[in-house]
Every structure is written in C-alpha cells, then in structure tokens.
Design an enzyme around this catalytic site. Structure first.
Site, PDB file in Angstrom:
ATOM      1  N   ARG A 112       2.021 -48.162 -48.971  1.00  0.00           N
ATOM      2  CA  ARG A 112       2.430 -48.625 -47.621  1.00  0.00           C
ATOM      3  C   ARG A 112       1.235 -49.015 -46.752  1.00  0.00           C
ATOM      4  NH1 ARG A 112       6.511 -44.499 -47.951  1.00  0.00           N
ATOM      5  NH2 ARG A 112       8.431 -45.519 -48.558  1.00  0.00           N
ATOM      6  N   LYS A 127      -2.835 -62.939 -42.094  1.00  0.00           N
ATOM      7  CA  LYS A 127      -1.755 -63.437 -42.946  1.00  0.00           C
ATOM      8  C   LYS A 127      -2.108 -63.145 -44.401  1.00  0.00           C
ATOM      9  CE  LYS A 127       0.240 -67.211 -40.275  1.00  0.00           C
ATOM     10  NZ  LYS A 127       0.426 -68.672 -40.215  1.00  0.00           N
ATOM     11  N   GLU A 157     -10.520 -77.678 -42.843  1.00  0.00           N
ATOM     12  CA  GLU A 157      -9.895 -76.607 -42.032  1.00  0.00           C
ATOM     13  C   GLU A 157     -10.682 -76.426 -40.728  1.00  0.00           C
ATOM     14  OE1 GLU A 157      -6.481 -74.255 -41.988  1.00  0.00           O
ATOM     15  OE2 GLU A 157      -7.171 -74.804 -43.982  1.00  0.00           O
ATOM     16  N   LYS A 178      -9.579 -69.075 -33.179  1.00  0.00           N
ATOM     17  CA  LYS A 178      -8.480 -68.418 -33.890  1.00  0.00           C
ATOM     18  C   LYS A 178      -8.223 -67.027 -33.301  1.00  0.00           C
ATOM     19  CE  LYS A 178      -6.388 -67.422 -38.290  1.00  0.00           C
ATOM     20  NZ  LYS A 178      -6.284 -67.682 -39.712  1.00  0.00           N
ATOM     21  N   GLU A 223       2.985 -64.930 -34.929  1.00  0.00           N
ATOM     22  CA  GLU A 223       3.440 -66.327 -34.887  1.00  0.00           C
ATOM     23  C   GLU A 223       4.820 -66.508 -34.256  1.00  0.00           C
ATOM     24  OE1 GLU A 223       1.858 -68.758 -38.175  1.00  0.00           O
ATOM     25  OE2 GLU A 223       3.803 -69.725 -38.182  1.00  0.00           O
ATOM     26  N   ARG A 251       0.785 -69.184 -31.968  1.00  0.00           N
ATOM     27  CA  ARG A 251       0.039 -69.223 -33.232  1.00  0.00           C
ATOM     28  C   ARG A 251       0.435 -70.397 -34.133  1.00  0.00           C
ATOM     29  NH1 ARG A 251      -1.876 -64.297 -37.221  1.00  0.00           N
ATOM     30  NH2 ARG A 251      -2.786 -65.667 -38.781  1.00  0.00           N
ATOM     31  N   ASN A 294      -1.036 -74.110 -37.556  1.00  0.00           N
ATOM     32  CA  ASN A 294      -0.450 -74.738 -38.751  1.00  0.00           C
ATOM     33  C   ASN A 294      -0.491 -76.259 -38.693  1.00  0.00           C
ATOM     34  OD1 ASN A 294       0.212 -72.172 -39.680  1.00  0.00           O
ATOM     35  ND2 ASN A 294       2.182 -72.192 -38.623  1.00  0.00           N
ATOM     36  N   HIS A 322       0.120 -78.403 -41.761  1.00  0.00           N
ATOM     37  CA  HIS A 322       0.662 -77.574 -42.840  1.00  0.00           C
ATOM     38  C   HIS A 322       2.096 -77.920 -43.246  1.00  0.00           C
ATOM     39  CE1 HIS A 322      -2.919 -75.349 -41.890  1.00  0.00           C
ATOM     40  NE2 HIS A 322      -2.683 -74.435 -42.791  1.00  0.00           N
ATOM     41  N   HIS A 339       2.104 -77.910 -47.309  1.00  0.00           N
ATOM     42  CA  HIS A 339       2.717 -76.968 -48.257  1.00  0.00           C
ATOM     43  C   HIS A 339       3.550 -77.682 -49.323  1.00  0.00           C
ATOM     44  CE1 HIS A 339       2.077 -73.223 -45.492  1.00  0.00           C
ATOM     45  NE2 HIS A 339       0.970 -73.669 -46.051  1.00  0.00           N
ATOM     46  N   HIS A 358      -5.558 -76.518 -51.031  1.00  0.00           N
ATOM     47  CA  HIS A 358      -4.962 -76.320 -49.710  1.00  0.00           C
ATOM     48  C   HIS A 358      -5.678 -77.159 -48.641  1.00  0.00           C
ATOM     49  CE1 HIS A 358      -2.917 -74.246 -46.462  1.00  0.00           C
ATOM     50  NE2 HIS A 358      -4.094 -74.037 -45.893  1.00  0.00           N
TER      51      HIS A 358
HETATM   52  P1  NAD Z   1      -9.698 -70.676 -53.438  1.00  0.00           P
HETATM   53  O1  NAD Z   1      -9.685 -69.261 -53.084  1.00  0.00           O
HETATM   54  O2  NAD Z   1      -8.858 -71.095 -54.606  1.00  0.00           O
HETATM   55  O3  NAD Z   1     -11.186 -71.157 -53.685  1.00  0.00           O
HETATM   56  C1  NAD Z   1     -11.427 -72.479 -54.063  1.00  0.00           C
HETATM   57  C2  NAD Z   1     -12.311 -72.539 -55.338  1.00  0.00           C
HETATM   58  O4  NAD Z   1     -13.633 -72.149 -54.978  1.00  0.00           O
HETATM   59  C3  NAD Z   1     -11.871 -71.571 -56.429  1.00  0.00           C
HETATM   60  O5  NAD Z   1     -12.076 -72.181 -57.663  1.00  0.00           O
HETATM   61  C4  NAD Z   1     -12.828 -70.402 -56.251  1.00  0.00           C
HETATM   62  O6  NAD Z   1     -13.028 -69.663 -57.444  1.00  0.00           O
HETATM   63  C5  NAD Z   1     -14.087 -71.122 -55.870  1.00  0.00           C
HETATM   64  N1  NAD Z   1     -15.063 -70.324 -55.139  1.00  0.00           N
HETATM   65  C6  NAD Z   1     -14.840 -69.381 -54.207  1.00  0.00           C
HETATM   66  N2  NAD Z   1     -16.002 -68.981 -53.669  1.00  0.00           N
HETATM   67  C7  NAD Z   1     -16.981 -69.660 -54.298  1.00  0.00           C
HETATM   68  C8  NAD Z   1     -18.390 -69.689 -54.176  1.00  0.00           C
HETATM   69  N3  NAD Z   1     -19.029 -68.978 -53.249  1.00  0.00           N
HETATM   70  N4  NAD Z   1     -19.083 -70.495 -54.998  1.00  0.00           N
HETATM   71  C9  NAD Z   1     -18.443 -71.276 -55.907  1.00  0.00           C
HETATM   72  N5  NAD Z   1     -17.112 -71.312 -56.050  1.00  0.00           N
HETATM   73  C10 NAD Z   1     -16.389 -70.516 -55.242  1.00  0.00           C
HETATM   74  O7  NAD Z   1      -9.193 -71.584 -52.219  1.00  0.00           O
HETATM   75  P2  NAD Z   1      -9.568 -71.606 -50.667  1.00  0.00           P
HETATM   76  O8  NAD Z   1      -9.661 -73.036 -50.339  1.00  0.00           O
HETATM   77  O9  NAD Z   1     -10.668 -70.697 -50.334  1.00  0.00           O
HETATM   78  O10 NAD Z   1      -8.254 -71.000 -49.999  1.00  0.00           O
HETATM   79  C11 NAD Z   1      -7.009 -71.623 -50.116  1.00  0.00           C
HETATM   80  C12 NAD Z   1      -5.932 -70.555 -50.035  1.00  0.00           C
HETATM   81  O11 NAD Z   1      -6.013 -69.911 -48.768  1.00  0.00           O
HETATM   82  C13 NAD Z   1      -4.537 -71.094 -50.153  1.00  0.00           C
HETATM   83  O12 NAD Z   1      -3.789 -70.263 -50.989  1.00  0.00           O
HETATM   84  C14 NAD Z   1      -3.991 -71.025 -48.751  1.00  0.00           C
HETATM   85  O13 NAD Z   1      -2.598 -70.859 -48.705  1.00  0.00           O
HETATM   86  C15 NAD Z   1      -4.704 -69.813 -48.222  1.00  0.00           C
HETATM   87  N6  NAD Z   1      -4.841 -69.794 -46.766  1.00  0.00           N
HETATM   88  C16 NAD Z   1      -4.517 -68.659 -46.131  1.00  0.00           C
HETATM   89  C17 NAD Z   1      -4.655 -68.577 -44.771  1.00  0.00           C
HETATM   90  C18 NAD Z   1      -4.372 -67.287 -44.084  1.00  0.00           C
HETATM   91  O14 NAD Z   1      -4.375 -67.267 -42.855  1.00  0.00           O
HETATM   92  N7  NAD Z   1      -4.151 -66.215 -44.805  1.00  0.00           N
HETATM   93  C19 NAD Z   1      -5.153 -69.668 -44.045  1.00  0.00           C
HETATM   94  C20 NAD Z   1      -5.489 -70.829 -44.728  1.00  0.00           C
HETATM   95  C21 NAD Z   1      -5.342 -70.878 -46.105  1.00  0.00           C
HETATM   96  N1  GLY Z   2      -3.995 -70.602 -40.997  1.00  0.00           N
HETATM   97  C1  GLY Z   2      -2.895 -70.407 -40.124  1.00  0.00           C
HETATM   98  C2  GLY Z   2      -2.836 -69.058 -39.500  1.00  0.00           C
HETATM   99  O1  GLY Z   2      -3.651 -68.196 -39.782  1.00  0.00           O
HETATM  100  O2  GLY Z   2      -1.967 -68.805 -38.734  1.00  0.00           O
END
Ligand code: NAD
Ligand code: GLY
Length: 357
Positions: free
Chosen positions: A117, A139, A181, A227, A237, A241, A245, A248, A252, A265
């Site tokens: 939990r 998130k 982003e 942010k 949200e 908030r 997006n 987005h 998505h 993404h």
């Molecule tokens: P990712 O985590 O897949 O990383 C992208 C690529 O970079 C991967 O191949 C990873 O292994 C590689 N990588 C990571 N760090 C590295 C480094 N230092 N050197 C070399 N390679 C490296 O993708 P991302 O773009 O970081 O994140 C996208 C994800 O985040 C999506 O799933 C999206 O939905 C999510 N997201 C979440 C939020 C949130 O608020 N929680 C906000 C925006 C996006």
């Molecule tokens: N990336 C959108 C949020 O964190 O709300």
C-alpha cells in the site's frame, strides 16, 4: 546545485535537486541513502549497462532490471516487479529508487505506490524528458490494450535527484524528444498560475540546440518550477493541471497506433502540439503570426517534422478512449494566445481531421 520544493499538503512534499557531476553529488546521495535504509533499485537494461559503475553500489539482489522500451510498460512487467519486491521481503520502511527515463519512472512509481500500500519513492531521471517533466508531479502508471497510461496512481516521490550528466549518453533522438517536452512549457507558460514568467518562447527562438544543451540545468529548473506551481494547485488534475497535457490528446493515440515502438512519447507530443496549433489557427483561436512561431520552433528543433502515417480517423477513434474524455466529449487543449492554452470540448470531427492533414 539547484533545489525546488513541492509541497502539496502536510504529508506530500517532494525535494528536487538539480546538479551535474555523476562522480560527485549523486554518488554521495546514494551513499547517504544506502547507509540509512534498505533500498530497491529499478532500472532498465540499457542504463544498467551504461551506468554499471553507479549501480554497483546497490546490492545485486536488490536491483530489478526491466527490458528497455515503452512496450514493456505493461501489466506483465508491473507484476514481475511486484513479485520481485515481495520475494525480497520488502518492508514498509524501505525505499524504491527509479533510475531511468519516463518508462522506468512510471513503472517504479506505480510499484512503489501499490506494494504494501505504498513505500517511499526516489526518482533519479536519466532522460531529458524525465528530468523536465515525468519524474515530478506524481503520475505513475502503465499502458494497456485499451490505451496509454490508463492504469496508474498519483504518488509523489519524496526526492527527485536530477544529474544533468546523464544527458551526455542520450541518443540524438531521445535528446530531441526531451526538448519537445521542454518546449511544451514554452507554449503553456502563461497558463501556469502563480509562476514567474521566463518567456521560454523567446528563449527557444533565440538559442540554438547546443546553447540550450549547455544551459540545460536552467531550462530544467524553469520547466519544473512551472510544473511545481501547477501541481501544487491541482495535484490530481481536477482542472488546472490539464494544461500540462498540451499535445497529449493526439499523442496518446499516436503512441498506441505505433505499438509503443516506433514513435516515442516526446515525438508524439510534438506531433500533438503541431496538430493542436493548426486547429487553433484554422478555427481562428490564434493568428497566423503565432502559429508560424510555434511551427518555426518545432521545425528548428527538428520535432515531428515527417508526415505521420496514421489516418486521422484512426487517431480520432482512439482519442475517444482517452482519460481526457468526459461525458463522451473529447477534451482538447488548444493555444489561444502566445504561451496560453485553453480547454475545448466542442471541436467537431471534420475540424479534428483537418488539423492532421
Ligand atoms: P524512456 O524511458 O523509454 O527512455 C527513452 C530511451 O532512452 C530508452 O531507450 C532508455 O533506455 C534510454 N535512456 C534512458 N536514459 C538514458 C541515458 N542516460 N543514456 C542513454 N539512453 C538512455 O522514455 P522517456 O522519453 O524518458 O519517457 C517517456 C515515458 O514517460 C512515456 O511512457 C510517457 O507516458 C511517460 N511520461 C510520464 C509523465 C508523468 O508525469 N508521469 C510525463 C510525461 C511522460
Ligand atoms: N505530464 C503531464 C502531467 O504531469 O500532468
């Protein structure tokens, strides 16, 4: 070193540290952490290989390595992580450290929020996208056959340790996606209430890619301050908030159609920002001059420049399954003035289609 504190209420606060120097600061933090409590590290295959000198500090039997890629942000991986943590007898007082990009961060955050939990969570983002957005704000989640991020929780990390040196090993593509982003914040900046105004549109217009890279800690700090203000006002949200997006609603479905493989993404969000801006221009919400400015910036940073191969129809059909659908209406964030976005739920299908052509 830069420090930002997010305080949503008495119980929820996140300390964000931004610095460079993998061999210095971050190592010291990890030492401190290791000395105090039991830690579990969640990372992925690529990072484990690239940064073995960093993760050797964690006992081997407390490291879980996820396969690399968005397509592994699913139930199966989530279940494996939980089974691993439970088999290692994780306790409530323990901490989960997420070392990776947004995928690892979302998965590890979801696991931290659900196992026993909820246990303490520390995010160490390694992509630019995770540094300037996903590691902060709480998130967490996974994708399912029904769409992106439809399952998850709001669960804040107690600490986010950002070491900008991780950016040095990112591929050009991933760096660009992270910039996408960051540029999103330029287009929504004035809608982020209670915040200082940094004029990021002007900043990204004036600076070249390399200048931005050189100055990246400042850019990350600005994005996260924007942010943080939004999240402090609307953690779950309910309203404000939603502006985070921007892009987005298109992104998505695009990611879902690409089977979470071909389009990342960050790139999908960049397509979304292009389409939403075209829609704004076509419906008279913004003038031609501001539209050209948005497109100039996206072109300049080479974001989503190719033609998308999915049909507008397919994208719109998937939009109706998104979290952002309310009372059967698709909610879209559209630019209404420089650095301002507004939420609309009355866009008709032909206009949506035209925005992607
Ligand atoms: P990712 O985590 O897949 O990383 C992208 C690529 O970079 C991967 O191949 C990873 O292994 C590689 N990588 C990571 N760090 C590295 C480094 N230092 N050197 C070399 N390679 C490296 O993708 P991302 O773009 O970081 O994140 C996208 C994800 O985040 C999506 O799933 C999206 O939905 C999510 N997201 C979440 C939020 C949130 O608020 N929680 C906000 C925006 C996006
Ligand atoms: N990336 C959108 C949020 O964190 O709300």
């Amino acid at each position: 070193m830069k420090e930002i504190l997010i305080k949503s209420n008495e119980e929820i606060s996140t300390q964000i540290i931004i610095q460079g120097g993998l061999t210095g600061g971050l190592n010291n933090y990890i030492d401190d952490l290791q000395n105090s409590k039991k830690f579990f590290l969640i990372t992925n295959t690529k990072i484990a290989k690239l940064y073995k000198n960093l993760i050797y500090k964690f006992a081997n039997d407390r490291i879980f390595i996820v396969k690399d890629g968005e397509k592994y942000k699913n139930f199966k991986t989530f279940e494996k992580i939980l089974n691993f943590l439970l088999s290692k007898k994780i306790e409530r007082s323990n901490t989960i450290v997420a070392l990776g990009g947004g995928v690892v961060g979302d998965l590890a955050g979801f696991a931290a929020s659900t196992v026993l939990r909820g246990v303490n969570l520390i995010q160490i983002p390694t992509t630019l996208l995770a540094m300037c957005d996903s590691s902060v704000g709480g998130k967490t989640g996974i994708n399912s056959n029904y769409g992106k991020n439809l399952i998850g929780t709001f669960y804040n990390a107690s600490k986010v340790l950002i070491d900008t040196d991780f950016i040095n090993t990112l591929s050009d593509y991933e760096y660009k996606c992270g910039l996408g982003e960051a540029i999103k914040y330029a287009f929504i900046e004035k809608s982020c209430k209670n915040s200082e105004y940094y004029d990021l549109i002007e900043y990204f217009t004036r600076n070249q890619r390399d200048d931005v890279k050189y100055d990246i800690a400042n850019t990350i700090e600005k994005c996260l301050k924007l942010k943080a203000n939004v999240v402090m006002l609307d953690r779950k949200e309910g309203g404000l908030r939603k502006i985070l997006n921007f892009g987005h609603t298109y992104a998505h479905p695009i990611e879902t159609l690409s089977n979470y493989r071909k389009i990342s993404h960050g790139e999908a969000v960049a397509y979304g920002m292009r389409f939403a801006s075209k829609l704004s221009k076509d419906t008279g919400l913004i003038d031609e001059e501001y539209y050209k400015k948005i497109i100039f910036l996206l072109d300049k940073f080479e974001l989503a420049t190719g033609k998308i191969k999915y049909k507008p129809d397919e994208i719109i059909d998937l939009m109706s399954q998104d979290k952002k659908v309310q009372k059967n209406k698709i909610n879209l964030l559209l630019p209404t003035a420089p650095a301002v976005v507004g939420l609309f739920d009355n866009i008709n299908r032909p206009s949506l289609e035209a925005s992607m052509l």
